[in-house]
Design an enzyme around this catalytic site. Sequence first.
Site, PDB file in Angstrom:
ATOM      1  N   SER A 258       0.819  -1.199   0.000  1.00 24.42           N
ATOM      2  CA  SER A 258       0.000   0.000   0.000  1.00 24.42           C
ATOM      3  C   SER A 258       0.865   1.266   0.000  1.00 24.42           C
ATOM      4  CB  SER A 258      -0.929  -0.057   1.213  1.00 24.42           C
ATOM      5  OG  SER A 258      -2.049   0.729   0.956  1.00 24.42           O
ATOM      6  N   HIS A 399      -7.588  -5.693   0.104  1.00 25.00           N
ATOM      7  CA  HIS A 399      -6.360  -4.917   0.278  1.00 25.00           C
ATOM      8  C   HIS A 399      -5.618  -5.463   1.502  1.00 25.00           C
ATOM      9  CE1 HIS A 399      -4.056  -1.234  -0.200  1.00 25.00           C
ATOM     10  NE2 HIS A 399      -4.166  -0.988   1.096  1.00 25.00           N
TER      11      HIS A 399
END
Length: 419
Positions: A258, A399
């Site tokens: 990320s 995610h």
Amino acid sequence: MKAAYFLTLIAIPFMVTAQFEPNYDETKVPKFTLPHLLTTFSGKSIGTSKKWEEKRRPELFQFFENQIYGKVPGNLDEYSFKVLEQSDKAYNGKARRKQVVVNLKKNGRTLDFHILIYLPKENPNAPVFLGYNFYGNHTVTLDPEVSITKAWVRNNDNFGISNNKADETSRGIRTNRWAIEKMLDNGFGLATIYYGEVDPDKDDFSDGLHTLFYKEGQSNPKTNEWGSLAAWAFGLSRAMDYLEDDTNISEVIVFGHSRLGKAALWAGATDSRFSGVISNNSGCGGAALSKRKFGETIGRINRSFPHWFADSFEKFSENEETLPVDQHQLLALIAPRPVYVASAVEDEWADPKGEFLSAYHASSIYQLYGKKGITNKKMPDVNSPVQNTVAYHLRTGKHDVTDYDWDQYINWAKSFIKQ
Ligand code: GTR
């Protein structure tokens, strides 16, 4: 009248944030021309890796450095490290553990960060994955010997972190993201650092690495100088200064998830000592193409995280059309070293297709080096990795960083590390 005008001025930025509706509809992706990788800003075409290195790479690098991530304002005055603790009894005797403190000095100011290292005892000269963690080194393992960071940590009720201080409660809460035993069993080690020790992740330039470099009276980096992503990338390079001299370590593949995937990509572009780079779900400002405006956009990221990029990047907020580069060119700056871009199906915010296309379009420079990138423009099926010098996978799920991701990274890394 005046008061109403003033209120409007205050209200607009908040309204823009509140009104942001990410586009998740492929048919609404704007038509755009992707800046050509192998044509210089002045229109000359590049046909060899030599010309790329002489002409194209430097101008692209300068653009990313000055207009996106920001320049590091100078060199450190002093650098030192100390192995604080080590043991060969970690993971039931499978691993050697080291905890190293790195000390940076500049202008009479000083900053410490800690590297936690696990190395497979069976491999006395092992390749390692180097990656930042989000909540402290003690969160990646249940190992009771790992020291707890004293730095500012983001509060998290689920992890028992309050008053921005970590304690025993959060030990091991992120073991799911770090497949340490899998790495060890495959002959790899792990080096990890809590990113907040390098620069706390908040819109506040009064702490962290930036402050070391301030001139008298300065309290913020200049317009084209580094934001937090570039500071984290710089920290990875300072970790590398230690790792490359550790005789138990052969080479270093830099990894990040990320926002830390964005930092890992920039570290890979700025420091050729990293022998491979892994971007896990890095999204906007990482691997994803900005001009697609799918999911998170430049405007949105600059408003939510004004401290991540150089201030000069702000001029491209809601203005992607005028951006003369795109993120496939960031990946290309890593060439000819291997780069892996990974996405997750449910991580639309990070634009999986934009991440894939970036890897695809970066591949032309790999070809000039005689390396194989991604050759098929069609996105591979879910859970069907394509692993060449440029690699890509789209996995099921959210995610996150999962064992599936690590299985792929380990498998791919084995294909190019020297053993
Ligand atoms: C999100 C941000 C992304 C990504 C993510 C993360 O809020 O919009 O760009 O960096 O955080 O780091 O988890």
